[in-house]
Structures are given as structure tokens and as C-alpha cells.
Design a protein around this motif. Structure first.
Motif, mmCIF file in Angstrom:
data_model
loop_
_atom_site.group_PDB
_atom_site.id
_atom_site.type_symbol
_atom_site.label_atom_id
_atom_site.label_comp_id
_atom_site.label_asym_id
_atom_site.label_seq_id
_atom_site.Cartn_x
_atom_site.Cartn_y
_atom_site.Cartn_z
ATOM 1 N N ARG A 195 64.565 6.927 46.571
ATOM 2 C CA ARG A 195 63.834 7.958 45.833
ATOM 3 C C ARG A 195 62.541 8.380 46.511
ATOM 4 N N ASN A 196 62.198 7.713 47.614
ATOM 5 C CA ASN A 196 60.955 8.036 48.319
ATOM 6 C C ASN A 196 61.113 7.636 49.779
ATOM 7 N N ASN A 197 61.334 8.607 50.631
ATOM 8 C CA ASN A 197 61.601 8.326 52.039
ATOM 9 C C ASN A 197 60.417 7.705 52.763
ATOM 10 N N GLY A 198 59.239 7.792 52.153
ATOM 11 C CA GLY A 198 58.066 7.191 52.772
ATOM 12 C C GLY A 198 57.897 5.724 52.432
ATOM 13 N N GLN A 199 58.820 5.199 51.644
ATOM 14 C CA GLN A 199 58.735 3.802 51.235
ATOM 15 C C GLN A 199 59.979 3.029 51.675
ATOM 16 N N VAL A 200 59.812 1.707 51.737
ATOM 17 C CA VAL A 200 60.930 0.821 52.031
ATOM 18 C C VAL A 200 61.151 -0.093 50.832
ATOM 19 N N MET A 201 62.331 -0.732 50.813
ATOM 20 C CA MET A 201 62.689 -1.668 49.751
ATOM 21 C C MET A 201 63.076 -3.002 50.367
ATOM 22 N N GLY A 202 62.562 -4.076 49.765
ATOM 23 C CA GLY A 202 62.957 -5.416 50.174
ATOM 24 C C GLY A 202 63.022 -6.316 48.963
ATOM 25 N N ARG A 203 63.243 -7.621 49.212
ATOM 26 C CA ARG A 203 63.339 -8.579 48.104
ATOM 27 C C ARG A 203 62.478 -9.803 48.376
ATOM 28 N N THR A 204 61.957 -10.342 47.288
ATOM 29 C CA THR A 204 61.269 -11.617 47.376
ATOM 30 C C THR A 204 62.311 -12.725 47.514
ATOM 31 N N ARG A 205 61.857 -13.934 47.772
ATOM 32 C CA ARG A 205 62.781 -15.060 47.823
ATOM 33 C C ARG A 205 63.469 -15.255 46.469
ATOM 34 N N GLN A 206 62.798 -14.879 45.390
ATOM 35 C CA GLN A 206 63.379 -15.000 44.057
ATOM 36 C C GLN A 206 64.317 -13.837 43.711
ATOM 37 N N GLY A 207 64.476 -12.891 44.638
ATOM 38 C CA GLY A 207 65.429 -11.808 44.439
ATOM 39 C C GLY A 207 64.885 -10.551 43.807
ATOM 40 N N ARG A 208 63.572 -10.485 43.524
ATOM 41 C CA ARG A 208 62.981 -9.291 42.918
ATOM 42 C C ARG A 208 62.858 -8.194 43.971
ATOM 43 N N GLN A 209 63.287 -6.979 43.616
ATOM 44 C CA GLN A 209 63.099 -5.843 44.515
ATOM 45 C C GLN A 209 61.624 -5.463 44.583
ATOM 46 N N VAL A 210 61.166 -5.113 45.796
ATOM 47 C CA VAL A 210 59.789 -4.687 46.013
ATOM 48 C C VAL A 210 59.810 -3.387 46.812
ATOM 49 N N PHE A 211 59.059 -2.389 46.354
ATOM 50 C CA PHE A 211 58.925 -1.110 47.056
ATOM 51 C C PHE A 211 57.496 -0.972 47.556
ATOM 52 N N PHE A 212 57.348 -0.495 48.791
ATOM 53 C CA PHE A 212 56.007 -0.256 49.326
ATOM 54 C C PHE A 212 56.091 0.732 50.477
ATOM 55 N N ASP A 213 54.946 1.355 50.804
ATOM 56 C CA ASP A 213 54.903 2.354 51.870
ATOM 57 C C ASP A 213 55.207 1.709 53.208
ATOM 58 N N GLY A 214 56.021 2.397 54.010
ATOM 59 C CA GLY A 214 56.349 1.884 55.335
ATOM 60 C C GLY A 214 57.528 2.623 55.934
ATOM 61 N N SER A 215 57.735 2.421 57.234
ATOM 62 C CA SER A 215 58.824 3.063 57.970
ATOM 63 C C SER A 215 60.003 2.106 58.079
ATOM 64 N N ILE A 216 61.171 2.550 57.639
ATOM 65 C CA ILE A 216 62.349 1.690 57.707
ATOM 66 C C ILE A 216 62.743 1.411 59.155
ATOM 67 N N ASP A 217 62.491 2.366 60.058
ATOM 68 C CA ASP A 217 62.820 2.154 61.472
ATOM 69 C C ASP A 217 62.019 1.002 62.061
ATOM 70 N N GLU A 218 60.806 0.810 61.585
ATOM 71 C CA GLU A 218 59.952 -0.251 62.101
ATOM 72 C C GLU A 218 60.146 -1.581 61.364
ATOM 73 N N LEU A 219 60.498 -1.512 60.075
ATOM 74 C CA LEU A 219 60.422 -2.709 59.232
ATOM 75 C C LEU A 219 61.766 -3.302 58.836
ATOM 76 N N LYS A 220 62.870 -2.600 59.038
ATOM 77 C CA LYS A 220 64.157 -3.116 58.567
ATOM 78 C C LYS A 220 64.466 -4.472 59.189
ATOM 79 N N GLY A 221 64.787 -5.434 58.336
ATOM 80 C CA GLY A 221 65.107 -6.774 58.795
ATOM 81 C C GLY A 221 63.899 -7.648 59.069
ATOM 82 N N GLU A 222 62.699 -7.132 58.802
ATOM 83 C CA GLU A 222 61.475 -7.891 59.045
ATOM 84 C C GLU A 222 61.021 -8.603 57.766
ATOM 85 N N PHE A 223 60.356 -9.746 57.953
ATOM 86 C CA PHE A 223 59.710 -10.454 56.850
ATOM 87 C C PHE A 223 58.258 -10.000 56.791
ATOM 88 N N VAL A 224 57.864 -9.403 55.674
ATOM 89 C CA VAL A 224 56.557 -8.768 55.554
ATOM 90 C C VAL A 224 55.809 -9.375 54.367
#
Length: 469
Positions: A425-454
Motif C-alpha cells: 500500500r506504500n511503495n516507499g515502505q518495506v514490510m518485515g517481521r519481528t521474531r515473534q511474527g508481528r508485521q512491521v512497516f517502515f520507510d525504506g527501499s526494498i532493493d536495499e533492505l530485502k533479506g536484511e535484519f534491521v
């Protein structure tokens, strides 16, 4: 080829195995000898040479989806017959998954345009099945068999960072409402060595950062082996071997059964660095009499003992669950016990379902009077349906309140997030999960951050997700 998948993560894993066979297995001869198998897009769907429906039968509407979806492909088959082509060489129409196992030959009788009804345990035989179709055979493979322990999949680390790995197939429990033993067969555990080999391939060769271990009753892992193993043994074995090659790999698992859940699993989740602090613990109902009729093998009290042990050993762990409302004979008092349990636990997430009578299950033969010795109800089916719908709405309303409360504990904290994809819903943001499985959305580039632990600071709590920076 085209594969349409409905149902649980086990079906998703089976579809990935089917794709792995279609794309990667040496010696597989495609029906169209002029080209190799490749996935078609939606525009090309009606031109596919192999069409597979991987089905779910846990709910009635899932079966109806299959019959609706088959319509255009049945018409395509009939058109060929009108044109005088009575061979099967134009395209293969295969139905697999739980509806295939449940209906068997009846499915071929209802829909004769289907080439093969393929039980889930026969997925590894897809290559041989396609050869038989090319020779003109129509058949049904649903008899019990020993599952081949291979792991050819279509996992691609460039498109995803989460993978699914089967560790045990089938279920021996025979809960009175559940169709799984009839559709997935008896329990069959994979060897720890084979599971590790698949995980290492996914992490080392394909770039995955998270693996979810799958089992219909994962706490039964190893009890069919000689010598016997346990699920806790498997977690320790995988953690030890994976930790030696990478410090950044997550392990999750589903689904536990409270009847067999052990303290050793709690200890493993609480202490092993690779294993995420998340427990999926279906309770299905809060009333002991309903649980007895479901044949679940535990009580409200014994379930809560497990929850208290989890909260003591791993206070920040997520606890998620499944619940069924409207089970035959459920009274308002019995339903209130379900709400009481939800209030006491406060689940991070809850999958809620209205009871649906399924073929080949004991509860499907009951009337409301048969189901209970504590009450007798002569209400019409319409009244029962309305009551169930109202109870389901109450469960979901409480689940939302509890979910938001559980999200709020993250506010102001800095949490490790594994980035999976962009926010749709927002191309300027990425989505990831906490260790507990909660989805987290925050500003960032998917090309730079995909697969990274942030490391992400949580600034807003929503019911099922978090916002951060």
C-alpha cells in the motif's frame, strides 16, 4: 504449467514441491516435447499444458471454489472432444490436495474431464503421473502409501526469504470434527538428516533467511521412528548445525497439539538462538465438555498450565491459536468458557472458524441432541447458524482487542526485523517481521533492505501490525 493453491501452509509447501518437479527434475519429459515446463501468467492460463488444482477441504466453501474454478477447463476439454480430439495430449488436468484425497473416485465420476485425482502423498510421483496421462490413462491415486523423502522444490531466493519445510506428514489423532487424518494419512516423520539437508540447501544455496517447519501435529514428530525422536530433539539438532554456518537464520514451526506439547519444546524455543519466540497452540474450545466431544485430549486447566509455563520461560513470546465456535451441543455457557480462556491468555493472533461438518468425520453424523448430555436443543438449523455467526463475531471482536493490547507492548522498543517485501500500500515502505511474527512497516527501499535484519524503533501499534523507523 499453472498451479492454483488453496488451504494451509502444508498445501503451499506441496505446490512448491510440484513446481520443483516440473522445473528441476532430471529426465522429466514435458507433454509438449518442443519446450520445457515454465509457469504461465494469468493471461496465458487457458493455454497451459499442465493445470494443477491443489485443494483444501477443511471448510465447505473451499470445495465449492474447486468446482467453480474447474469450469473453464472442463469446457476446454469438451470443446476438444467436439472437434474430434479424444486424446489427453492437449493438456493435463490434475486435482491434488485434501479434496482429491477426500473424494477420490467420486471426483472423477462428478467431473470426468479430470485426468488424475492425486492424493497429497503421491505428489513426488508427478513425473510418472504425467507420463501415464500422455499415454492416455485416467486414474485416481489415493491409497495409503509411504511418502518419498525428497525435497525438490521451486524455492527461489531472489523472490522470497521465507521457506517451508515439511518435517512430519499426516495425523493420527482423529478429532471428531477434523478431516485431516482422512486426507493426509497416517503420521510419517522425515529423518533429521534429510530435514537438515533441505534447510542447508535453502540457506546456503538459495539465500533464504527463515524456515518454517511444518507438521499437522508437529509435536508427534519422531514417535514413529526407530529409535524414537522428539520435536525438541529436532530443534536442538537444527539449531546446532545451522548456528555453525550462520549467525542469522530464523526457525519457526506449526502446528502444536496441547495434548503432546512438552516442556522441552518450551525450553528449546526460550533458549535456542535460531528458534523464534512464537508458539502456535490451537485450543479450539474453552469448555471441557466440548473438548471431550471434540476428542482433543486436554482440558481448560491443562491448556492454561502450558500457557503459564510459556509465559514464565519466555515472557515476550507470541502465543497464537485456532478456535472453533458452534460445535454441536455448544451452549452459551460453554461458549463463555471460550471467551474466558481468550481473556486469560490474550493471544497475539487468533484464527477463528464457525464449525463446518466435514465428510468422514464423527461429528458430521451428530444432531445437536446427540452431541451433548448436558443440554437438549430443538432449535432449527437457521437458528443454530445465526447463533454461531453471532458467537463468531464476539470471538473476533475480543481477538481484535487482545491483539491490539499485545501490539502495544512493542511501543518505544527497538526490535530486530527481517525485511521481506515492500508495503503493497506504500511503495516507499518495506514490510518485515519481528521474531515473534508481528508485521512491521517502515520507510525504506526494498532493493536495499530485502533479506536484511534491521533494528527498528516501534512508533505505532496497530491490531495486527506495527509501524516503525
Amino acid at each position: 504449467y499453472a498451479i492454483q493453491t488453496n488451504g494451509c501452509q502444508m498445501n503451499v509447501a506441496d505446490s512448491e514441491r510440484l513446481e520443483g518437479i516440473l522445473q528441476n527434475e532430471l529426465g522429466l519429459q514435458p507433454i509438449n516435447m518442443d519446450e520445457s515446463y515454465r509457469p504461465v501468467n494469468k493471461v496465458e492460463l487457458n493455454t497451459a499444458d499442465v493445470i494443477i488444482f491443489n485443494t483444501c477441504s477443511i471448510r465447505d466453501h473451499a470445495e465449492q471454489k474447486l468446482y467453480d474454478a474447474l469450469g473453464p477447463f472442463r469446457a476446454r476439454k469438451r470443446q476438444k472432444q467436439v472437434e474430434g480430439d479424444t486424446s489427453n495430449s492437449d493438456f493435463a488436468l490434475i486435482v491434488t490436495g485434501c479434496v482429491a484425497q477426500q473424494e477420490g473416485l467420486r471426483l472423477l465420476q462428478k467431473i470426468p474431464e479430470i485426468d488424475v485425482v492425486l492424493g497429497p502423498q503421491y505428489v513426488p510421483y508427478l513425473s510418472e503421473v504425467l507420463t501415464k496421462i500422455e499415454w492416455g490413462y485416467q486414474f485416481c491415486l489415493t491409497e495409503p502409501t509411504i511418502i518419498i523423502d525428497n525435497y525438490k522444490t521451486n524455492y527461489d531466493g531472489s523472490t522470497s526469504i521465507r521457506a517451508w519445510v515439511n518435517v512430519i506428514y499426516g495425523c493420527n489423532e482423529h478429532c471428531t470434527y477434523c478431516v485431516v487424518p482422512a486426507t493426509r494419512g497416517m503420521e510419517q516423520s522425515r529423518s533429521m538428516e534429510s530435514i537438515l539437508e533441505e534447510c542447508l540447501d535453502l540457506i546456503n544455496n538459495r539465500g533464504y533467511k527463515e524456515v518454517t517447519l511444518l507438521g499437522q501435529n508437529i509435536d508427534a514428530y519422531g514417535r514413529d521412528m526407530v529409535p524414537k525422536r522428539s520435536f525438541a530433539d529436532l530443534l536442538h539438532y537444527l539449531n546446532s548445525n545451522l548456528s555453525s554456518i550462520t549467525s542469522k537464520c530464523r526457525l519457526r514451526y506449526v502446528t502444536s497439539h496441547p495434548r503432546y506439547f512438552s516442556d522441552r519444546v518450551i525450553d528449546a524455543v526460550s533458549t535456542l538462538p535460531s528458534v523464534c519466540e512464537c508458539f502456535h497452540m490451537p485450543f479450539q474450545a474453552g469448555d471441557n465438555d466440548v473438548l471431550r466431544r471434540m476428542r482433543r485430549g486436554y482440558t481448560y486447566e491443562s491448556y492454561m498450565k502450558i500457557i503459564h509455563k510459556i509465559r514464565t520461560a519466555s515472557p515476550d513470546a507470541a502465543i497464537t491459536a485456532d478456535v472453533i465456535v458452534g460445535f454441536p451441543g455448544e451452549t452459551e455457557e460453554a461458549f463463555q468458557r471460550t471467551l474466558d480462556l481468550m481473556d486469560e491468555v490474550k493471544f497475539d493472533n487468533l484464527n477463528s472458524f464457525a464449525y463446518s461438518a466435514r465428510p468422514n468425520t464423527e461429528a458430521a453424523t451428530w444432531t445437536n441432541d446427540d452431541a451433548t448430555t448436558t443440554t437438549s436443543t430443538t432449535a432449527t438449523s437457521t437458528t443454530i447458524d445465526l447463533t454461531t455467526a453471532e458467537r463468531l463475531a464476539r470471538v473476533q471482536e475480543l481477538a481484535v482487542r487482545n491483539g491490539l493490547e499485545r501490539s502495544q507492548r512493542y511501543l518505544g522498543r527497538v526490535i530486530e526485523v527481517l525485511v521481506e517485501d515492500k508495503n503493497p500500500r506504500n511503495n516507499g515502505q518495506v514490510m518485515g517481521r519481528t521474531r515473534q511474527g508481528r508485521q512491521v512497516f517502515f520507510d525504506g527501499s526494498i532493493d536495499e533492505l530485502k533479506g536484511e535484519f534491521v533494528n527498528v524503533e516501534i512508533i505505532e501499534a496497530r491490531t495486527w501490525s506495527l509501524m516503525g523507523r
